[in-house]
Design an enzyme around this catalytic site. Structure first.
Site, PDB file in Angstrom:
ATOM      1  N   CYS A  14     -62.274  28.954 -26.332  1.00  0.00           N
ATOM      2  CA  CYS A  14     -62.361  28.026 -27.407  1.00  0.00           C
ATOM      3  C   CYS A  14     -61.795  28.588 -28.769  1.00  0.00           C
ATOM      4  CB  CYS A  14     -63.702  27.791 -27.913  1.00  0.00           C
ATOM      5  SG  CYS A  14     -64.766  27.018 -26.696  1.00  0.00           S
ATOM      6  N   ASN A 115     -66.504  30.707 -30.421  1.00  0.00           N
ATOM      7  CA  ASN A 115     -65.875  31.230 -29.286  1.00  0.00           C
ATOM      8  C   ASN A 115     -66.381  32.056 -28.477  1.00  0.00           C
ATOM      9  OD1 ASN A 115     -62.833  32.899 -28.933  1.00  0.00           O
ATOM     10  ND2 ASN A 115     -63.599  31.697 -27.607  1.00  0.00           N
ATOM     11  N   GLY A 116     -66.832  31.845 -27.073  1.00  0.00           N
ATOM     12  CA  GLY A 116     -67.350  33.024 -26.315  1.00  0.00           C
ATOM     13  C   GLY A 116     -68.563  32.037 -25.632  1.00  0.00           C
ATOM     14  N   TYR A 256     -53.173  36.583 -20.590  1.00  0.00           N
ATOM     15  CA  TYR A 256     -52.898  35.237 -20.342  1.00  0.00           C
ATOM     16  C   TYR A 256     -53.375  34.221 -21.584  1.00  0.00           C
ATOM     17  CZ  TYR A 256     -53.843  30.585 -18.303  1.00  0.00           C
ATOM     18  OH  TYR A 256     -53.921  29.317 -18.062  1.00  0.00           O
TER      19      TYR A 256
END
Ligand code: SF4
Length: 484
Positions: A14, A115-116, A256
């Site tokens: 995210c 995010n996580g 990535y």
């Protein structure tokens, strides 16, 4: 972009963004979310505050679709706003899970974007439900809202710290109240979060520096692991309410997830990827005529490989960027076309040549098999696959969507077994020490690893409380139980 044929890649997690002190806060957040679209394409949302009211808009789909309407943007007026792009790593993909989440608490409105992934969210949720909390979503992030809401502490900051002391896992959070914007990272700093500043003094939080660039903000610094940065009309304040274990930033961000034009934790993602390619060439060079990346994420590593090996670099596979979910009907007939919808061989660069193919990772192996086949069909004499990460043997529980371990090719095959599976002439992965060298380290310190690398090692740095359930031995084996 995630398509029905893209299920052999790890999916981005995210992205979060926030700005405080700008008359057009929400429009800047929408721009920032555009730059973070690679971190999540399923849904997007913004919560804005104008001094009197909070307004929110959340929808499934890309940022450009969600925030294209002037009417929507006009409603999101105000000088402070936070936003989120989502790829679901926990909780179903339904509108009520789309972030930022927002609730009216006793101290006023509270919006939060995450995010996580919390590794004890289910355990906490069961407790909270027993206490009478009514959950609206299946998102792990809602747990934080309820912990803040039910805390017995007085100030909103103390309530938030109280909540953070109870959660485990990986989190970079931005939050908004009627008097402040907050940015915070988990004590190990697994996920990224940076602080930036516009010329007019407005302060910005973003998952990556590429999102600062898009609005012309200067990078100020990384939010530190375990730090809470508070932005208000009184200025900036920093709190560090946690003990400070050694940080364990996600090494896969460099391989990535992060955009190559971002600087993450002081390192250029592009430079690291080129270094990984150079290490790969040194470790497992092979006689070949051309180095070809699997686009897009294999490109910088291929450039590094080709330069080190002194072999020409060519774009031998062209990616179609316009393959969208709405266009493709995932019927079996179309599925059989598989990877060709997204990638096509650039035949003149391949025919009659010995090819080194460079990709970032192998997950299930199905995409690698198709790409090797495509390159052979285009006339390659030999196909040598080189992978810019060590074998992915374990699932991620910290916010990256990986298949179950049993689905990971490297969990069930040795290198030779994997080579046979993808039908390459040779296959090599960068070594763990080679990866750490590419990051500028002397190698991996096994006693105190410098990064989270659990998907390659199984060395999970934060308790997996929900996953291990009542397995006390596993819990004890966990290296760090995050606590205050
Ligand atoms: Fe990153 Fe892998 Fe750790 Fe997940 S397990 S945080 S993908 S290094």
């Amino acid at each position: 972009m995630t398509t029905p044929f893209d299920d052999d890649h790890l999916r981005e997690e995210c992205g979060v963004f926030g700005i405080y002190g700008h008359a057009e806060a929400a429009r800047h957040v929408a721009l920032g979310l555009h730059a973070l679209q690679h971190r999540g394409q399923e849904a997007a949302g913004i919560v804005a505050f104008d001094g009197a009211r909070f307004q929110a808009h959340r929808a499934m789909g890309h940022v450009s679709e969600t925030f294209e309407s002037d009417r929507v943007m006009a409603e999101l007026s105000g000088y402070a706003a936070i936003g989120h792009v989502r790829y679901a790593t926990f909780g179903a993909t339904i509108l009520r899970n789309v972030q930022p989440l927002f609730a009216d608490l006793s101290f006023g409105g509270f919006g939060i974007a995450h995010n996580g992934n919390l590794t004890n969210a289910m355990t906490l949720r069961r407790k909270l439900v027993k206490q009478g909390c009514i959950f609206q979503s299946t998102s792990d992030t809602e747990t934080i809202l309820h912990l803040v809401a039910t805390s017995t502490k007085n100030s909103e900051i103390d309530r938030l710290i109280d909540a953070l002391h109870q959660i485990e896992g990986a989190y970079s959070l931005v939050a908004l109240t009627s008097s402040m914007m907050l940015g915070m990272r988990d004590p190990l700093g697994v996920r990224p979060l940076v602080l930036g500043k516009l010329d007019d003094g407005s302060m910005v939080f973003a998952s990556e520096t590429c999102a600062l660039d898009i609005i012309g903000a200067d990078f100020v610094r990384d939010v530190e692991p375990g730090e809470i940065v508070i932005i208000s009309d009184d200025g900036i304040q920093s709190l560090k309410p946690f003990q400070s274990p050694r940080p364990r930033f996600c090494i896969f961000e460099h391989i990535y997830f992060a955009r190559p034009d971002s600087v993450v934790e002081g390192r250029s993602v592009y430079d690291v990827r080129k270094q990984i390619g150079a290490e790969l060439a040194r470790e497992s060079g092979v006689d070949a005529d051309v180095v070809i990346p699997v686009p897009d994420s294999g490109v910088p590593a291929s450039i590094g490989y080709a330069a080190e090996a002194r072999i020409p670099f060519e774009l031998g596979i062209i990616r179609n960027h316009y393959v969208g979910r709405t266009f493709i009907e995932p019927t079996q007939q179309i599925r059989n076309l598989g990877v060709k919808l997204k990638h096509n061989a650039n035949r003149p660069q391949i025919a009659g040549r010995r090819v080194v193919l460079v990709d970032d990772s192998i997950v299930r192996g199905t995409t690698s098999l198709k790409i090797v086949q495509m390159v052979r069909d285009a006339g390659a004499r030999e196909v040598h696959m080189r992978i810019a990460s060590p074998p992915t043997t374990h699932s991620c529980f910290y916010g990256v969507d990986t298949p179950e371990r049993s689905q990971l090719l490297a969990a069930t095959h040795d290198i030779e077994g994997m080579r046979k599976f993808i039908q390459a002439d040779s296959l090599a992965f960068i070594s763990m020490d080679g990866l750490y060298r590419a990051m500028g380290e002397a190698g991996r310190n096994p006693a105190a690893p410098q990064f989270c690398d659990a998907c390659f090692t199984g060395d999970y740095p934060v308790s997996l409380t929900d996953h291990w359930g009542g397995d006390e031995d596993q819990s004890r084996r966990s290296r760090v139980k995050i606590a205050g």
